[in-house]
Design a protein around this motif. Sequence first.
Motif, mmCIF file in Angstrom:
data_model
loop_
_atom_site.group_PDB
_atom_site.id
_atom_site.type_symbol
_atom_site.label_atom_id
_atom_site.label_comp_id
_atom_site.label_asym_id
_atom_site.label_seq_id
_atom_site.Cartn_x
_atom_site.Cartn_y
_atom_site.Cartn_z
ATOM 1 N N MET A 121 -50.954 125.030 -12.087
ATOM 2 C CA MET A 121 -49.757 124.320 -12.223
ATOM 3 C C MET A 121 -50.012 122.808 -12.627
ATOM 4 N N PHE A 122 -51.175 122.378 -12.262
ATOM 5 C CA PHE A 122 -51.629 121.068 -12.901
ATOM 6 C C PHE A 122 -51.622 121.144 -14.319
ATOM 7 N N VAL A 123 -52.075 122.270 -14.851
ATOM 8 C CA VAL A 123 -52.365 122.355 -16.343
ATOM 9 C C VAL A 123 -51.162 122.368 -16.867
ATOM 10 N N LEU A 124 -50.038 123.099 -16.405
ATOM 11 C CA LEU A 124 -48.764 123.183 -16.734
ATOM 12 C C LEU A 124 -48.006 121.865 -16.896
ATOM 13 N N THR A 125 -48.421 120.973 -16.048
ATOM 14 C CA THR A 125 -47.729 119.713 -15.726
ATOM 15 C C THR A 125 -48.309 118.768 -17.135
ATOM 16 N N PHE A 173 -47.757 116.485 -22.268
ATOM 17 C CA PHE A 173 -48.223 116.153 -23.633
ATOM 18 C C PHE A 173 -47.196 116.554 -24.759
ATOM 19 N N VAL A 174 -46.518 117.439 -24.452
ATOM 20 C CA VAL A 174 -45.527 117.861 -25.566
ATOM 21 C C VAL A 174 -44.507 117.157 -25.658
ATOM 22 N N MET A 175 -43.882 116.329 -24.391
ATOM 23 C CA MET A 175 -42.949 115.462 -24.425
ATOM 24 C C MET A 175 -43.183 114.138 -25.034
ATOM 25 N N PHE A 176 -44.831 113.718 -24.977
ATOM 26 C CA PHE A 176 -45.196 112.626 -25.761
ATOM 27 C C PHE A 176 -45.164 112.799 -27.054
ATOM 28 N N ILE A 177 -45.554 114.016 -27.620
ATOM 29 C CA ILE A 177 -45.706 114.507 -28.891
ATOM 30 C C ILE A 177 -43.972 114.252 -29.578
ATOM 31 N N LEU A 178 -43.368 114.916 -28.748
ATOM 32 C CA LEU A 178 -41.737 114.864 -28.980
ATOM 33 C C LEU A 178 -41.430 113.251 -29.313
ATOM 34 N N PHE A 179 -41.777 112.424 -28.373
ATOM 35 C CA PHE A 179 -41.403 111.072 -28.360
ATOM 36 C C PHE A 179 -41.770 110.359 -29.608
ATOM 37 N N LYS A 180 -43.292 110.814 -29.934
ATOM 38 C CA LYS A 180 -43.625 110.160 -31.257
ATOM 39 C C LYS A 180 -42.901 110.628 -32.375
ATOM 40 N N LEU A 181 -42.590 111.853 -32.329
ATOM 41 C CA LEU A 181 -41.855 112.619 -33.618
ATOM 42 C C LEU A 181 -40.456 112.038 -33.809
#
Length: 309
Positions: free
Chosen positions: A1-5, A10-18
């Motif tokens: 569960m922690f890994v999924l979080t 990380f995906v949200m950060f990439i999208l924010f930068k994208l």
Amino acid sequence: MFVLTIVFLFVMFILFKLMLIVPMREVHVIERLGKFRTVLEPGFHFLVPFVDRVAYRHDTREEVLDVPPQSCISKDNTQLEVDGLVYLKVMDGKLASYGIENYRRAAVNLAQTTMRSEIGKLTLSQTFSERDSLNESIVREIDKASDPWGIKVLRYEIKNISPSMKVIHTLEKQMEAERRKRAEITLANAEKAAMINMSQGERQEAINLSEGQKQKRINEALGTGQEISIIANAKAEGMEMICKALTVNGGDDAMNMLLKEQFIGQVGKILSEAQVSVVPAEMAKLEGFFEGMEQVTHAVSNSSAKGAR
């Protein structure tokens, strides 16, 4: 569960930068690996994460910058304190980012130096009366110099022009002298107009008097002429009547009687008014006759007395 979080963050950060959303009132300057890539207009854009970044953000609306007061020397060597407002707008985001370090500070400094230069071409009175032309000259010079910076100077407005206290005192004296001069000119013009009106009135009065005297003499002459004419006509009519009367029987006797009556009347008048004894000529002859008779009688009496002796 922690890994999924962690993966989700990380995906949200990439999208924010994208993803990048540029507001309507701004333009963004994008650099890729430290090198200029493009200028993004308002809207939705995609960036390469960790490669592209927003280096500069510029407001595309019109900006107003306050130009601090500064000392200027006019053409007639008058010291002035002048401040103003400069209105500009970013036209090219790339040049505004890389053409100059700080276009706002540069625009203000350029406005100050240009203002000093333009005021040095004008006299003190011209700086007050020709503000519009002064503003236009400053805008033209600033806009020409700021063209490589990617900005457009829209207008410049002078807020205050403040001479030094010494200059203000001198101007007040000058204005007071000017007001006194205008007052004296007004009084002189009023006196001149009064003298002109008075002379015109006297002239008109003299003309009226002369016209009146002229008309009076004309009327008197006409009256005298009419009087003479009436008297002459009356005398002529009287003489004519006398002539007619003399032609009638007994006219001569009547004329003689009239002349005698007039003679007696005139003699009585003379005797009553004269200071000496005045007698008619006939009476004077009678008086001489009686004096002669008295002398003869006196002589005869003397001769008779001598014979008796």
